[in-house]
Write a protein that holds these residues in place. Structure first.
Motif, mmCIF file in Angstrom:
data_model
loop_
_atom_site.group_PDB
_atom_site.id
_atom_site.type_symbol
_atom_site.label_atom_id
_atom_site.label_comp_id
_atom_site.label_asym_id
_atom_site.label_seq_id
_atom_site.Cartn_x
_atom_site.Cartn_y
_atom_site.Cartn_z
ATOM 1 N N GLU A 51 0.823 -1.199 0.000
ATOM 2 C CA GLU A 51 0.000 0.000 0.000
ATOM 3 C C GLU A 51 0.864 1.259 0.000
ATOM 4 O O GLU A 51 1.659 1.464 0.911
ATOM 5 N N PRO A 52 0.727 2.122 -1.000
ATOM 6 C CA PRO A 52 1.478 3.376 -1.040
ATOM 7 C C PRO A 52 0.741 4.456 -0.249
ATOM 8 O O PRO A 52 -0.356 4.240 0.265
ATOM 9 N N GLU A 53 1.346 5.624 -0.179
ATOM 10 C CA GLU A 53 0.706 6.735 0.518
ATOM 11 C C GLU A 53 -0.460 7.258 -0.314
ATOM 12 O O GLU A 53 -0.334 7.473 -1.513
ATOM 13 N N THR A 54 -1.583 7.461 0.321
ATOM 14 C CA THR A 54 -2.788 7.943 -0.357
ATOM 15 C C THR A 54 -3.195 9.298 0.214
ATOM 16 O O THR A 54 -2.636 9.777 1.195
ATOM 17 N N ASP A 55 -4.218 9.906 -0.422
ATOM 18 C CA ASP A 55 -4.749 11.156 0.098
ATOM 19 C C ASP A 55 -6.249 11.041 0.269
ATOM 20 O O ASP A 55 -6.883 10.124 -0.240
ATOM 21 N N GLU A 72 -10.748 8.009 0.331
ATOM 22 C CA GLU A 72 -9.321 7.757 0.169
ATOM 23 C C GLU A 72 -9.027 7.466 -1.300
ATOM 24 O O GLU A 72 -9.728 6.677 -1.929
ATOM 25 N N ARG A 73 -7.953 8.082 -1.824
ATOM 26 C CA ARG A 73 -7.668 7.978 -3.249
ATOM 27 C C ARG A 73 -6.170 7.839 -3.503
ATOM 28 O O ARG A 73 -5.343 8.362 -2.764
ATOM 29 N N LEU A 74 -5.859 7.129 -4.575
ATOM 30 C CA LEU A 74 -4.490 7.014 -5.054
ATOM 31 C C LEU A 74 -4.496 7.242 -6.562
ATOM 32 O O LEU A 74 -5.279 6.613 -7.276
ATOM 33 N N THR A 109 -2.026 7.143 -9.947
ATOM 34 C CA THR A 109 -0.738 6.727 -10.493
ATOM 35 C C THR A 109 -0.730 6.958 -12.001
ATOM 36 O O THR A 109 -1.782 7.157 -12.619
ATOM 37 N N ILE A 148 -7.882 -0.376 -2.455
ATOM 38 C CA ILE A 148 -6.900 0.074 -3.429
ATOM 39 C C ILE A 148 -5.880 -1.010 -3.733
ATOM 40 O O ILE A 148 -5.539 -1.263 -4.887
ATOM 41 N N ARG A 172 -5.120 -2.478 -7.646
ATOM 42 C CA ARG A 172 -3.940 -1.971 -8.359
ATOM 43 C C ARG A 172 -3.384 -2.947 -9.403
ATOM 44 O O ARG A 172 -2.956 -2.511 -10.481
#
Length: 295
Positions: free
Chosen positions: A33-37, A48-50, A52, A69, A73
Protein backbone atom coordinates in the motif's frame (compact mmCIF):
# COMPACT_ATOMS: atom_id res chain seq x y z
CA UNK A 1 -5.73 -33.24 2.89
CA UNK A 2 -4.28 -29.78 3.38
CA UNK A 3 -5.49 -27.50 6.13
CA UNK A 4 -5.26 -23.88 7.16
CA UNK A 5 -4.26 -22.48 10.51
CA UNK A 6 -3.55 -19.09 12.05
CA UNK A 7 -1.18 -17.61 13.17
CA UNK A 8 1.34 -18.52 10.48
CA UNK A 9 4.58 -20.33 11.31
CA UNK A 10 7.45 -17.96 12.24
CA UNK A 11 9.29 -18.46 8.94
CA UNK A 12 6.22 -17.85 6.81
CA UNK A 13 5.56 -21.47 5.89
CA UNK A 14 4.65 -23.44 4.03
CA UNK A 15 3.10 -25.81 6.54
CA UNK A 16 1.11 -28.39 4.61
CA UNK A 17 0.66 -32.08 5.02
CA UNK A 18 -0.56 -34.95 2.94
CA UNK A 19 0.43 -36.03 -0.55
CA UNK A 20 0.92 -33.63 -3.42
CA UNK A 21 3.18 -30.72 -4.30
CA UNK A 22 3.20 -27.47 -2.41
CA UNK A 23 1.37 -24.42 -3.72
CA UNK A 24 2.93 -21.53 -5.56
CA UNK A 25 5.67 -19.78 -3.60
CA UNK A 26 5.96 -16.48 -5.40
CA UNK A 27 3.68 -13.62 -6.31
CA UNK A 28 0.56 -12.29 -4.66
CA UNK A 29 -2.50 -10.52 -6.00
CA UNK A 30 -2.10 -7.36 -3.93
CA UNK A 31 0.69 -4.78 -4.07
CA UNK A 32 2.11 -2.96 -1.02
CA UNK A 33 0.00 0.00 0.00
CA UNK A 34 1.48 3.38 -1.04
CA UNK A 35 0.71 6.73 0.52
CA UNK A 36 -2.79 7.94 -0.36
CA UNK A 37 -4.75 11.16 0.10
CA UNK A 38 -8.26 12.04 1.23
CA UNK A 39 -10.47 14.00 -1.15
CA UNK A 40 -13.76 15.69 -0.34
CA UNK A 41 -16.53 14.85 -2.78
CA UNK A 42 -19.39 17.16 -3.81
CA UNK A 43 -21.78 15.04 -1.70
CA UNK A 44 -19.67 15.67 1.41
CA UNK A 45 -18.05 12.24 1.88
CA UNK A 46 -14.26 12.17 2.09
CA UNK A 47 -12.80 9.25 0.15
CA UNK A 48 -9.32 7.76 0.17
CA UNK A 49 -7.67 7.98 -3.25
CA UNK A 50 -4.49 7.01 -5.05
CA UNK A 51 -3.52 8.38 -8.48
CA UNK A 52 -0.74 6.73 -10.49
CA UNK A 53 0.57 7.07 -14.04
CA UNK A 54 0.53 10.12 -16.28
CA UNK A 55 -1.36 11.47 -19.25
CA UNK A 56 -4.63 10.48 -20.86
CA UNK A 57 -6.85 8.56 -20.89
CA UNK A 58 -7.81 8.30 -17.23
CA UNK A 59 -9.27 5.10 -15.79
CA UNK A 60 -11.04 4.80 -12.43
CA UNK A 61 -10.89 1.46 -10.57
CA UNK A 62 -13.67 0.43 -8.16
CA UNK A 63 -12.99 -2.40 -5.69
CA UNK A 64 -15.04 -5.19 -4.16
CA UNK A 65 -16.62 -5.35 -0.71
CA UNK A 66 -14.01 -5.65 2.03
CA UNK A 67 -11.20 -4.98 -0.45
CA UNK A 68 -9.68 -1.71 -1.61
CA UNK A 69 -6.90 0.07 -3.43
CA UNK A 70 -4.30 -2.64 -2.89
CA UNK A 71 -6.41 -5.37 -4.46
CA UNK A 72 -7.40 -3.34 -7.54
CA UNK A 73 -3.94 -1.97 -8.36
CA UNK A 74 -2.80 -5.16 -10.15
CA UNK A 75 -5.59 -4.70 -12.72
CA UNK A 76 -4.10 -1.37 -13.77
CA UNK A 77 -0.47 -2.45 -14.00
CA UNK A 78 -0.48 -2.59 -17.80
CA UNK A 79 -3.06 0.13 -18.45
CA UNK A 80 -1.81 3.31 -20.10
CA UNK A 81 -2.56 6.82 -18.90
CA UNK A 82 -3.49 7.92 -15.40
CA UNK A 83 -5.13 5.46 -13.05
CA UNK A 84 -7.36 6.50 -10.17
CA UNK A 85 -7.89 4.01 -7.33
CA UNK A 86 -10.09 4.73 -4.33
CA UNK A 87 -11.85 3.26 -1.31
CA UNK A 88 -15.64 3.26 -1.16
CA UNK A 89 -17.26 4.68 1.96
CA UNK A 90 -16.76 2.40 4.95
CA UNK A 91 -13.45 1.07 3.62
CA UNK A 92 -9.92 2.11 4.50
CA UNK A 93 -9.62 5.77 5.53
CA UNK A 94 -12.76 6.82 3.66
CA UNK A 95 -15.62 8.30 5.65
CA UNK A 96 -18.37 6.10 6.98
CA UNK A 97 -21.48 8.32 7.13
CA UNK A 98 -24.51 7.09 9.01
CA UNK A 99 -26.19 4.17 7.24
CA UNK A 100 -27.91 2.22 5.99
CA UNK A 101 -26.39 2.70 2.54
CA UNK A 102 -27.62 1.83 -0.92
CA UNK A 103 -25.95 1.22 -4.26
CA UNK A 104 -26.97 4.75 -5.15
CA UNK A 105 -24.63 5.97 -2.42
CA UNK A 106 -21.79 3.86 -3.83
CA UNK A 107 -22.55 5.09 -7.34
CA UNK A 108 -22.23 8.67 -6.05
CA UNK A 109 -18.83 7.81 -4.55
CA UNK A 110 -17.68 6.33 -7.85
CA UNK A 111 -19.06 9.19 -9.95
CA UNK A 112 -17.41 11.80 -7.72
CA UNK A 113 -13.98 10.17 -7.92
CA UNK A 114 -14.35 9.71 -11.69
CA UNK A 115 -15.42 13.34 -12.19
CA UNK A 116 -12.69 14.77 -9.96
CA UNK A 117 -10.07 12.71 -11.78
CA UNK A 118 -11.43 13.30 -15.28
CA UNK A 119 -11.85 9.57 -15.89
CA UNK A 120 -13.24 8.47 -19.24
CA UNK A 121 -12.92 4.73 -18.55
CA UNK A 122 -13.98 2.60 -15.62
CA UNK A 123 -13.18 -0.78 -14.09
CA UNK A 124 -15.45 -2.34 -11.48
CA UNK A 125 -14.87 -5.53 -9.48
CA UNK A 126 -17.75 -7.24 -7.63
CA UNK A 127 -19.20 -4.49 -5.40
CA UNK A 128 -17.51 -1.94 -7.66
CA UNK A 129 -19.17 -3.57 -10.68
CA UNK A 130 -22.56 -3.19 -9.01
CA UNK A 131 -21.92 0.48 -8.22
CA UNK A 132 -20.84 0.98 -11.83
CA UNK A 133 -24.07 -0.62 -13.06
CA UNK A 134 -26.11 1.79 -10.93
CA UNK A 135 -24.14 4.78 -12.24
CA UNK A 136 -24.62 3.65 -15.85
CA UNK A 137 -28.35 3.14 -15.38
CA UNK A 138 -28.57 6.88 -14.63
CA UNK A 139 -25.80 8.07 -16.99
CA UNK A 140 -25.33 5.48 -19.76
CA UNK A 141 -22.91 7.68 -21.73
CA UNK A 142 -20.63 8.62 -18.81
CA UNK A 143 -17.67 6.39 -19.86
CA UNK A 144 -16.03 5.53 -23.16
CA UNK A 145 -14.84 2.04 -22.12
CA UNK A 146 -15.84 -0.29 -19.31
CA UNK A 147 -14.55 -3.45 -17.65
CA UNK A 148 -16.61 -5.54 -15.24
CA UNK A 149 -14.68 -8.14 -13.23
CA UNK A 150 -16.69 -10.81 -11.38
CA UNK A 151 -20.04 -9.00 -11.24
CA UNK A 152 -22.04 -10.41 -8.35
CA UNK A 153 -25.47 -8.80 -8.47
CA UNK A 154 -27.74 -7.03 -10.97
CA UNK A 155 -31.50 -6.97 -10.42
CA UNK A 156 -31.78 -9.98 -8.12
CA UNK A 157 -30.39 -10.13 -4.54
CA UNK A 158 -27.24 -12.11 -3.84
CA UNK A 159 -27.60 -15.73 -2.76
CA UNK A 160 -27.34 -17.07 0.80
CA UNK A 161 -23.67 -18.11 0.46
CA UNK A 162 -22.63 -14.58 -0.47
CA UNK A 163 -24.76 -12.97 2.25
CA UNK A 164 -23.30 -15.32 4.86
CA UNK A 165 -19.73 -14.54 3.76
CA UNK A 166 -20.35 -10.80 4.04
CA UNK A 167 -21.87 -11.22 7.50
CA UNK A 168 -19.00 -13.42 8.65
CA UNK A 169 -16.40 -10.92 7.44
CA UNK A 170 -18.08 -7.93 9.07
CA UNK A 171 -18.51 -9.79 12.37
CA UNK A 172 -14.93 -11.03 12.35
CA UNK A 173 -13.53 -7.55 11.68
CA UNK A 174 -15.77 -6.04 14.35
CA UNK A 175 -14.49 -8.61 16.89
CA UNK A 176 -10.88 -7.59 16.27
CA UNK A 177 -9.88 -11.26 16.39
CA UNK A 178 -7.09 -11.78 13.84
CA UNK A 179 -7.69 -15.53 13.74
CA UNK A 180 -11.39 -15.08 12.96
CA UNK A 181 -10.64 -12.56 10.21
CA UNK A 182 -7.95 -14.85 8.77
CA UNK A 183 -10.42 -17.74 8.62
CA UNK A 184 -12.80 -15.68 6.47
CA UNK A 185 -10.16 -14.03 4.29
CA UNK A 186 -8.41 -17.35 3.65
CA UNK A 187 -11.48 -18.44 1.69
CA UNK A 188 -10.43 -15.92 -0.98
CA UNK A 189 -7.35 -18.05 -1.69
CA UNK A 190 -7.27 -21.13 -3.92
CA UNK A 191 -6.56 -24.24 -1.86
CA UNK A 192 -3.14 -24.71 -3.44
CA UNK A 193 -2.04 -21.24 -2.27
CA UNK A 194 -3.03 -21.56 1.37
CA UNK A 195 -0.19 -22.33 3.78
CA UNK A 196 2.41 -21.05 1.30
CA UNK A 197 4.62 -17.97 1.70
CA UNK A 198 2.60 -16.17 -0.98
CA UNK A 199 -0.64 -17.03 0.78
CA UNK A 200 0.65 -15.88 4.16
CA UNK A 201 1.90 -12.62 2.62
CA UNK A 202 -1.53 -11.94 1.15
CA UNK A 203 -3.27 -12.77 4.44
CA UNK A 204 -0.96 -10.58 6.48
CA UNK A 205 -1.53 -7.63 4.18
CA UNK A 206 -5.32 -8.06 4.18
CA UNK A 207 -5.42 -8.50 7.97
CA UNK A 208 -3.20 -5.47 8.56
CA UNK A 209 -5.58 -3.32 6.54
CA UNK A 210 -8.85 -4.76 7.86
CA UNK A 211 -7.83 -4.73 11.53
CA UNK A 212 -6.31 -1.25 11.21
CA UNK A 213 -9.13 0.46 9.31
CA UNK A 214 -12.10 -1.82 9.97
CA UNK A 215 -15.26 -2.11 7.89
CA UNK A 216 -18.33 0.03 8.52
CA UNK A 217 -21.55 -1.60 9.69
CA UNK A 218 -23.39 0.26 6.93
CA UNK A 219 -22.07 -2.30 4.45
CA UNK A 220 -24.14 -5.09 6.00
CA UNK A 221 -27.42 -4.28 4.27
CA UNK A 222 -25.92 -4.08 0.77
CA UNK A 223 -25.96 -7.85 0.37
CA UNK A 224 -29.77 -7.74 0.52
CA UNK A 225 -30.08 -5.01 -2.13
CA UNK A 226 -29.73 -4.79 -5.89
CA UNK A 227 -28.14 -1.98 -7.92
CA UNK A 228 -30.74 -2.24 -10.71
CA UNK A 229 -34.50 -2.56 -10.85
CA UNK A 230 -34.17 -4.28 -14.21
CA UNK A 231 -31.06 -5.30 -16.13
CA UNK A 232 -32.73 -3.76 -19.19
CA UNK A 233 -31.84 -0.38 -17.64
CA UNK A 234 -28.37 -0.87 -19.17
CA UNK A 235 -29.61 -1.11 -22.77
CA UNK A 236 -28.65 2.51 -23.48
CA UNK A 237 -24.95 1.91 -22.69
CA UNK A 238 -23.18 2.00 -26.05
CA UNK A 239 -19.55 2.02 -24.90
CA UNK A 240 -17.38 -1.06 -25.58
CA UNK A 241 -17.47 -3.35 -22.54
CA UNK A 242 -15.43 -6.32 -21.34
CA UNK A 243 -17.20 -8.59 -18.85
CA UNK A 244 -15.08 -11.19 -17.02
CA UNK A 245 -16.60 -14.06 -15.06
CA UNK A 246 -15.47 -17.35 -13.53
CA UNK A 247 -17.17 -20.72 -13.52
CA UNK A 248 -17.56 -22.27 -10.09
CA UNK A 249 -17.47 -19.02 -8.12
CA UNK A 250 -20.27 -19.12 -5.53
CA UNK A 251 -19.89 -15.45 -4.63
CA UNK A 252 -19.88 -14.26 -8.24
CA UNK A 253 -22.11 -16.64 -10.22
CA UNK A 254 -21.15 -16.91 -13.86
CA UNK A 255 -24.82 -16.44 -14.76
CA UNK A 256 -24.59 -12.84 -13.51
CA UNK A 257 -21.69 -12.15 -15.87
CA UNK A 258 -23.60 -13.75 -18.73
CA UNK A 259 -26.73 -11.69 -18.07
CA UNK A 260 -24.71 -8.50 -17.78
CA UNK A 261 -22.93 -9.13 -21.08
CA UNK A 262 -26.23 -9.90 -22.78
CA UNK A 263 -27.74 -6.65 -21.49
CA UNK A 264 -24.92 -4.42 -22.75
CA UNK A 265 -25.10 -3.81 -26.52
CA UNK A 266 -21.32 -3.63 -27.09
CA UNK A 267 -20.13 -6.23 -24.55
CA UNK A 268 -17.58 -9.02 -24.92
CA UNK A 269 -17.76 -11.84 -22.36
CA UNK A 270 -14.80 -13.90 -21.18
CA UNK A 271 -15.32 -16.72 -18.67
CA UNK A 272 -12.45 -18.46 -16.88
CA UNK A 273 -13.00 -22.13 -16.13
CA UNK A 274 -12.23 -21.86 -12.40
CA UNK A 275 -12.18 -19.18 -9.67
CA UNK A 276 -9.09 -17.66 -8.09
CA UNK A 277 -7.86 -16.16 -11.37
CA UNK A 278 -5.74 -13.52 -9.63
CA UNK A 279 -3.56 -16.47 -8.64
CA UNK A 280 -4.06 -19.00 -11.41
CA UNK A 281 -4.44 -16.69 -14.45
CA UNK A 282 -2.76 -13.52 -13.23
CA UNK A 283 -0.73 -12.72 -16.38
CA UNK A 284 -3.57 -13.54 -18.77
CA UNK A 285 -6.02 -11.48 -16.73
CA UNK A 286 -3.80 -8.40 -16.65
CA UNK A 287 -3.07 -8.67 -20.37
CA UNK A 288 -6.77 -9.11 -21.14
CA UNK A 289 -7.78 -6.01 -19.15
CA UNK A 290 -4.92 -3.80 -20.37
CA UNK A 291 -5.26 -5.01 -23.95
CA UNK A 292 -8.94 -4.11 -24.02
CA UNK A 293 -8.50 -0.70 -22.41
CA UNK A 294 -5.38 0.23 -24.39
CA UNK A 295 -6.51 -0.77 -27.85
Amino acid sequence: MRGFRWPPPPDGGPRTWGPGPGGPRTGRPALPEPETDLVTTPHGVRLERLVTGTGDPVTVFAHGLGNGIATTRPFGSGVTGRKVFFQFRGHGRSDAPDGPWTYLDLARDLRAIADLGGASRAFGASLGAAALCRLLAESPERFEKLVFFLPAVLDQPRGPVARERVTDLLEAVESGDASAVADVVSLELPTAVRNTPAGWAYLRQRLDQLLRDGLAAGLATLSEQTPLNDVADLAAVTAPVLVIGCAGDDLHPVEVAERLAAALPQATLHVYDRPGVLWTERADLRERVSGFLNE
